[in-house]
Design a protein around this motif. Structure first.
Motif, PDB file in Angstrom:
ATOM      1  N   ALA A  38      87.306 136.176   1.501  1.00  0.00           N
ATOM      2  CA  ALA A  38      88.683 135.706   1.318  1.00  0.00           C
ATOM      3  C   ALA A  38      89.168 135.991  -0.095  1.00  0.00           C
ATOM      4  O   ALA A  38      90.310 136.414  -0.320  1.00  0.00           O
ATOM      5  N   LYS A  39      88.299 135.765  -1.057  1.00  0.00           N
ATOM      6  CA  LYS A  39      88.636 136.054  -2.468  1.00  0.00           C
ATOM      7  C   LYS A  39      88.879 137.548  -2.662  1.00  0.00           C
ATOM      8  O   LYS A  39      89.804 137.970  -3.358  1.00  0.00           O
ATOM      9  N   LYS A  85      93.161 132.002  -6.162  1.00  0.00           N
ATOM     10  CA  LYS A  85      91.939 131.417  -6.727  1.00  0.00           C
ATOM     11  C   LYS A  85      91.888 129.913  -6.532  1.00  0.00           C
ATOM     12  O   LYS A  85      90.824 129.346  -6.263  1.00  0.00           O
ATOM     13  N   ILE A  86      93.028 129.227  -6.636  1.00  0.00           N
ATOM     14  CA  ILE A  86      93.042 127.770  -6.497  1.00  0.00           C
ATOM     15  C   ILE A  86      92.587 127.348  -5.103  1.00  0.00           C
ATOM     16  O   ILE A  86      91.889 126.347  -4.932  1.00  0.00           O
ATOM     17  N   TYR A 130      85.490 125.835  -1.973  1.00  0.00           N
ATOM     18  CA  TYR A 130      84.089 125.650  -2.384  1.00  0.00           C
ATOM     19  C   TYR A 130      83.748 124.164  -2.528  1.00  0.00           C
ATOM     20  O   TYR A 130      82.660 123.713  -2.143  1.00  0.00           O
ATOM     21  N   ARG A 131      84.677 123.384  -3.089  1.00  0.00           N
ATOM     22  CA  ARG A 131      84.425 121.943  -3.256  1.00  0.00           C
ATOM     23  C   ARG A 131      84.254 121.274  -1.896  1.00  0.00           C
ATOM     24  O   ARG A 131      83.355 120.456  -1.682  1.00  0.00           O
TER      25      ARG A 131
END
Length: 800
Positions: free
Chosen positions: A778-779, A785-786, A792-793
């Protein structure tokens, strides 16, 4: 309803013709225009943006009317055919044997019916695809179908069975018909409505006795056993109805349709609708024409070869003898391929030219091109006679006398530089003594006309007297108004214009009658001679069809040689065991787009390993690899060399796929329901010799249910069906199935991390991937990025 007693005589005549052709647009000739009335006028106005007018043809009002010029009507026909419309051409006929209800009316007659599936002219056809018309029949349960398909110009007539709508849909995709005829209750089959030209006809037109009689009468047989369809009622009903429909539309002899070929499903590799679509054999999902297998493989140089290649790709053969025969030809022509392609490139579309000759819808240029084709064949035979030892060339050489005979006939009889349509003056002087004599008399009549003009100038002393002609008055003398006082009494005025008057007189009309009589005799005799020539060509039809088939085959196979040389394809090894052992295989379409950067991969499926469970990140190469295997199999079974270093492959009977996600809202089917339908199709139809590709499964339900379904299907396919299977997944839990099932192996697509970014290596390795790395992908494709950081969190919360 139209009340005929309110109509003028011309509209009464119109309706007497139109009532026989209610389902087509009637082009009704009125002088220099084809006129359309009522709904036909409104329809053509809407379709082609033609001005809609009206005219008073009835006693108490006007009717809609639209027209197109006779000189340019074919341009409008072309557009209508593209839109799926059919047209009846109704011409003015000057024939004393035709009568209408009013003796003062010009007689009119429908001379041909043009439909999308029965056109034969080049201007209406796509040279790169067969122009198929199909007929389908089933009872009202819509399960077992008789499917008949015909290319009228070549005479190819195929029949086959389909069980269920899904199988019928895949057959339609394979043949891509221009026109469909079917019973009116087929209106409930949604996918058929997507085609441009669908004719829903009366149930009685498919009557068994009626259609059976049509077939045995046409083929002049006592029964249909020789075609293998004697006991197949649905095929008889579909094919008989189709043939009857063709006879109705063409109004010509169809003797070139001399066989029905029953296509046994077991003789070809079966591919369902989703397989043909998702493998992008003919049409890419992205709409880019370069992203198809046909685009990569097609460097054929004749239209017949192009059409044959597409047929082969749509139905790869399971006949090993055929494949070995194709390989033998490839090896024989390998060292001479560029010379051979040079000869073939000069041939043109001889298949369709011959079709028009047989149907008697040809133009003289077709005969000239046909002669040139035969000359090229003769040259090809003599050039390669001692260079290539091949049964195809041997057959042609054994029939060289027939080829020479036809060349001599056409050379001596047809004017080689004739320009124009089938009309007048195309038979060479010296070919027929009687015709030559009429030609001389006709030319002398022209001299006589000129002498009449010169005599009248001398007698009347009108210096600018001129002789002219039109369709209304025939030949006439035109006099300027300044010389009216010199006009003799025997001149009969037929028309007065602003500055001129036109006259006829007995001597001129007598000469005209003589001239027209000669011309009529000349045209009649010339056409008789022409059709005698055509009869000679038709007498060699069977031999010519074989020649054309062989040339098409040579074109396709020389094309395979060129592709093999240019793209480094290798000959596959066909074996009897159910295996696929491939070293360094490549996806031909992707490789064509990215060139030498494509990374090759291996595959080993055999009796010990029947199923590969493939994991790895999205965009890592799983889908490309799976499609690559199927495409290579298709290439093998059309006789083509393949993009591998080495390949041993066993028999393949079906290629079944589950690839991609989609809803079918119109049918009320969700993504998951379609997925389960595809899986059900695979489970119920695959055999141990089938190639099965499943790219993800169980994604439309809960994770636990998806894993459970996938696990159960993996076990069933590998243990019960034992098909050659590739199964990709992001359910990493499935990888532990190898502990319980020795027929399954884990493989994954490798990758590395470089500067906190995932890099795909596109190399398959044994083992499994312990993560899907979806956030990294996805990145990579630009998700902000946000969002990635928050994801990830959240992911870490799930882990705890």
């Amino acid at each position: 309803m139209v009340k005929l007693d309110n109509l003028t005589p011309i509209l009464n005549q119109y309706w007497s013709i139109k009532k026989k052709y209610m389902d087509v647009l009637l082009f009704y000739q009125m002088g220099d225009f084809y006129e359309l009335f009522y709904n036909d006028a409104e329809k053509i106005s809407s379709l082609l943006n033609i001005t809609l007018t009206s005219k008073k043809f009835i006693k108490h009002g006007s009717i809609p009317m639209a027209g197109v010029p006779v000189k340019t009507y074919e341009n409008y026909i072309f557009k209508l055919i593209k839109l799926g419309e059919s047209v009846a051409i109704c011409n003015q006929i000057f024939d004393e044997n035709l009568h209408s209800g009013d003796s003062n009316l010009i007689k009119r007659k429908v001379v041909r019916i043009i439909t999308p599936g029965t056109v034969v002219e080049d201007k209406y056809l796509n040279n790169f695809r067969d122009n198929f018309i199909v007929s389908i029949y089933s009872d009202k349960n819509l399960f077992k179908f008789g499917f008949s398909v015909l290319d009228i110009i070549s005479g190819k007539f195929y029949v086959l069975e389909a069980l269920g709508i899904d199988e019928l849909k895949s057959i339609f995709l394979r043949y891509d018909p221009s026109e469909i005829i079917c019973p009116d209750y087929f209106f409930s089959i949604n996918f058929i409505k997507e085609f441009n030209c669908v004719k829903y006809i009366k149930f009685c037109d498919f009557d068994f006795y009626r259609t059976y009689c049509v077939l045995i009468d046409h083929f002049n047989v006592n029964n249909l056993s020789k075609f293998g369809i004697e006991n197949n009622n649905y095929i008889i009903q579909s094919s008989g109805c189709l043939l009857n429909y063709i006879k109705y539309t063409k109004l010509v002899n169809l003797s070139h349709i001399d066989n029905i070929k029953f296509l046994n499903k077991n003789s070809n590799i079966y591919m369902d609708y989703s397989t043909i679509k998702n493998l992008e054999l003919f049409n890419s999902l992205s709409g880019n024409e370069k992203n198809t297998l046909l685009f990569v493989l097609d460097k054929t140089v004749t239209p017949m070869g192009k059409r044959m290649l597409k047929r082969w790709l749509s139905s790869p053969t399971r006949n090993i003898k055929k494949i070995n025969n194709r390989h033998m030809i490839i090896e024989s022509i390998w060292n001479h391929v560029y010379d051979l392609k040079k000869f073939l490139s000069n041939i043109g579309d001889i298949e369709r030219i011959l079709g028009r000759i047989v149907l008697k819808t040809f133009k003289i240029i077709d005969l000239i091109n046909f002669k040139n084709f035969l000359i090229e064949i003769k040259n090809l035979i003599f050039f390669f006679k001692k260079k290539i030892f091949l049964y195809i060339l041997d057959f042609m050489y054994l029939n060289i006398d027939k080829i020479k005979k036809l060349i001599n006939l056409l050379t001596n009889s047809i004017v080689s530089d004739f320009v124009g349509d089938l009309d007048f003056g195309f038979i060479s002087f010296g070919y027929n003594k009687e015709l030559d004599k009429l030609h001389e008399l006709y030319n002398n009549s022209d001299v006589e006309l000129n002498n009449i003009l010169l005599n009248e100038i001398k007698k009347t002393r009108i210096k600018n007297l001129s002789l002219k002609y039109n369709k209304v008055y025939g030949y006439y003398i035109q006099v300027h108004k300044d010389y009216y006082d010199l006009v003799p009494s025997y001149f009969i005025k037929c028309q007065t214009l602003k500055y001129f008057s036109r006259y006829i007189f007995s001597e001129l009309k007598n000469c005209e009658f003589k001239l027209f009589s000669l011309k009529k005799k000349y045209i009649f005799l010339e056409k008789k001679i022409l059709f005698d020539i055509i009869s000679v060509i038709i007498s060699d039809l069977s031999f010519l069809k074989i020649i054309i088939f062989y040339l098409s085959k040579l074109d396709v196979l020389s094309n395979f040689v060129e592709r093999s040389i240019s793209l480094n394809y290798k000959k596959p090894n066909l074996v009897s065991k159910s295996i696929i052992n491939m070293i360094n295989g490549r996806h031909p379409v992707v490789e064509n787009n990215i060139g030498l950067n494509f990374i090759s991969n291996n595959l080993f499926l055999n009796n010990k390993i029947r199923l590969l469970l493939i994991t790895g990140p999205n965009m890592g190469g799983k889908s490309t690899y799976m499609r690559q295997i199927a495409i290579i199999c298709i290439m093998v079974y059309i006789g083509c060399y393949v993009p591998v270093d080495n390949l041993y492959i066993g028999p393949i009977d079906k290629i079944l796929t589950r690839i991609g996600f989609s809803d079918d809202i119109s049918s009320g089917k969700s993504t998951f329901m379609i997925e389960m339908s595809d899986i059900s199709n695979i489970i119920n139809n695959a055999t141990k010799n089938s190639l099965v590709l499943i790219d993800e499964m169980g994604r439309g339900t809960s994770v636990k249910e998806g894993i459970s379904l996938s696990w159960s299907c993996l076990n069933y396919i590998s243990k019960k069906i034992k098909s050659l299977t590739l199964f990709s997944t992001h359910y990493l839990e499935l990888t532990s199935i190898v502990l319980y099932n020795k027929k399954i192996r884990n493989f994954y697509f490798d990758f590395i991390f470089y500067k906190d970014d995932i890099v795909f290596l596109y190399k398959i390795k044994e083992g499994f991937c312990n993560r899907s790395y979806g956030l990294n992908v996805a990145k990579k494709v630009g998700i902000p990025k946000i969002i990635i950081n928050n994801a990830y969190r959240i992911l870490n919360l799930f882990k705890t």
